[in-house]
Scaffold this active site. Structure first.
Site, PDB file in Angstrom:
ATOM      1  N   ASP A 168       0.856  -1.190   0.000  1.00  0.00           N
ATOM      2  CA  ASP A 168       0.000   0.000   0.000  1.00  0.00           C
ATOM      3  C   ASP A 168       0.894   1.242   0.000  1.00  0.00           C
ATOM      4  O   ASP A 168       1.731   1.418   0.884  1.00  0.00           O
ATOM      5  CB  ASP A 168      -0.917  -0.026   1.226  1.00  0.00           C
ATOM      6  CG  ASP A 168      -2.087   0.931   1.099  1.00  0.00           C
ATOM      7  OD1 ASP A 168      -1.876   2.085   0.663  1.00  0.00           O
ATOM      8  OD2 ASP A 168      -3.218   0.527   1.438  1.00  0.00           O
ATOM      9  N   SER A 183      -7.110   4.002  -1.224  1.00  0.00           N
ATOM     10  CA  SER A 183      -6.871   2.555  -1.253  1.00  0.00           C
ATOM     11  C   SER A 183      -8.137   1.764  -1.577  1.00  0.00           C
ATOM     12  O   SER A 183      -8.043   0.648  -2.094  1.00  0.00           O
ATOM     13  CB  SER A 183      -6.303   2.082   0.083  1.00  0.00           C
ATOM     14  OG  SER A 183      -5.000   2.577   0.242  1.00  0.00           O
ATOM     15  N   HIS A 189       2.324   8.622   4.725  1.00  0.00           N
ATOM     16  CA  HIS A 189       1.494   9.701   5.289  1.00  0.00           C
ATOM     17  C   HIS A 189       2.261  10.464   6.356  1.00  0.00           C
ATOM     18  O   HIS A 189       2.113  11.673   6.495  1.00  0.00           O
ATOM     19  CB  HIS A 189       0.216   9.128   5.913  1.00  0.00           C
ATOM     20  CG  HIS A 189      -0.823   8.763   4.907  1.00  0.00           C
ATOM     21  ND1 HIS A 189      -1.490   9.700   4.155  1.00  0.00           N
ATOM     22  CD2 HIS A 189      -1.322   7.563   4.527  1.00  0.00           C
ATOM     23  CE1 HIS A 189      -2.351   9.090   3.364  1.00  0.00           C
ATOM     24  NE2 HIS A 189      -2.274   7.791   3.559  1.00  0.00           N
TER      25      HIS A 189
END
Ligand code: MG
Ligand code: ZN
Length: 376
Positions: free
Chosen positions: A51, A92, A269
């Site tokens: 991810d 996502s 992030h």
């Protein structure tokens, strides 16, 4: 949802840290590529989703590990364009749904198209075609990425509904966090009991299920998300091995397994080089288990890709010898840039080129020889 789980959604809080030096490099799998003769079509597919893993994340891992990764030894490379149906920058949920169903949808949506119509996932097609199926994740198993392969909900935040969607399938193995969404539910259902009644062996850590080598298996390794790479040990590698073991022993016509390295995104992030890179290296060790299986089996395809890039990351410098990397970030969110697709094993050559993320579904569907007329 318990307050505990709400607190676990804090993963986007910034922890800016641009340099990283690896604590311990890992050995990569040794093989002679010239000796490998894979079948043309795979009976089994193992799909890794890192991810938020763009090229910089991958290269940061490559640099930190001394210039060698299992992922960089995969034979074919392509790039996937990740935009969703309503945003050039995907999340996502839409990114996972594009890969799992071949259809772009709106950000936040799980397994439904942009009009809210139910889409059929590659995992569900695999079930229909008598393949065994599995999901592994370092987040909660109900989080957007794994959810995209098994659930159909208008919002990625509907964790309890997503958990309930697992009960509508015949998935053989799933390993990840999120126990509270199964057994501490607002609606009072206890999905762990229901799973047990359906014949699943249940575990709350990998040690407990060490003797299990076949049958249906659900391992809920955390109440919410799993810990970060420093604190969860070899959870991802062990889960990948366990899933491959159980699925390859199933009385089925092959298997489909999705494995997610969830927290590469969270490091992105946070603009945290150590978090990103540590998670990439952690996933690389799990990839070795899949490649090892593919080398032995010859009918297995291993794909490693991402749903999107996170952080607008760059590698600004480094020293592979020292395992040191210096990074920069341009955003605390996702970026629009295309992401790598690495492939190894039976049918891997299909993944060269630059294409839409939805093509990953199309390629898997075709390689599995599922019939076009059987599509929903
Ligand atoms: Mg994810
Ligand atoms: Zn993200």
């Amino acid at each position: 949802m318990s307050s505990n789980l709400m607190a676990q959604e804090d993963y986007k809080n910034k922890n800016e840290k641009y340099e990283y030096t690896v604590e311990k490099k890992h050995e990569v799998l040794l093989f002679n590529a010239d000796d490998l003769k894979f079948k043309k079509r795979p009976k089994n597919i193992i799909l890794f989703i890192g991810d938020g893993m763009g090229t910089a994340q991958l290269f940061s891992g490559l640099t930190a590990n001394g210039g060698e990764l299992n992922m960089s030894n995969m034979s074919y490379v392509g790039f996937s364009k990740t935009e969703s149906s309503d945003n050039y920058v995907t999340d996502s949920a839409a990114g996972g749904t594009a890969i799992s169903t071949g259809k772009r949808t709106t950000n936040g949506t799980i397994g439904l198209d942009a009009n809210g119509e139910r889409l059929t996932t590659i995992l569900e097609y695999a079930e229909r075609n008598e393949k065994a199926t599995g999901l592994v994740s370092t987040s909660a198993i109900t989080h957007a990425t794994p959810a995209s392969f098994i659930a159909h909900q208008p919002s990625r935040n509907m964790y309890e509904q997503i958990a309930a969607d697992f009960m509508e399938t015949e998935i053989d193995v799933f390993i990840g966090g999120g126990a509270d969404f199964f057994n501490k539910r607002v609606d009072g259902r206890n999905l762990v009991t229901e799973l047990s009644d359906k014949g699943y062996r249940i575990g709350y850590n990998l040690e407990e299920v060490a003797p299990v080598s076949n049958g249906k298996l659900a391992v809920l390794t955390a109440i919410g998300h799993n810990a970060g790479y420093r604190d969860r040990g070899e959870m991802l590698t062990e889960s990948t091995s366990k899933a491959i073991e159980v699925l390859s022993n199933a009385d089925s016509k092959g298997f489909f397994l999705m494995v997610e390295g969830s927290q590469i995104d969270w490091g992105g992030h946070q603009n945290d080089a150590a978090y990103v890179t540590g998670e990439v290296l952690d996933m690389d060790k799990a990839v070795a288990k899949a490649m090892e299986f593919a080398i032995k089996d010859r009918r297995t395809l291993v794909i490693v890709t991402a749903d999107h890039e996170t952080g607008g990351m760059a590698v600004e410098g480094g020293d592979p010898e020292k395992g040191y990397v210096k990074t920069g970030f341009t955003t605390g969110g996702h970026s629009a840039v295309m992401v790598p697709v690495l492939a190894f094993g039976a049918g891997a050559e299909e993944f060269a080129g630059i294409y839409d993320n939805t093509e990953i579904f199309e390629k898997m569907y075709k390689l599995f020889k599922f019939k076009q007329e059987d599509r929903d």
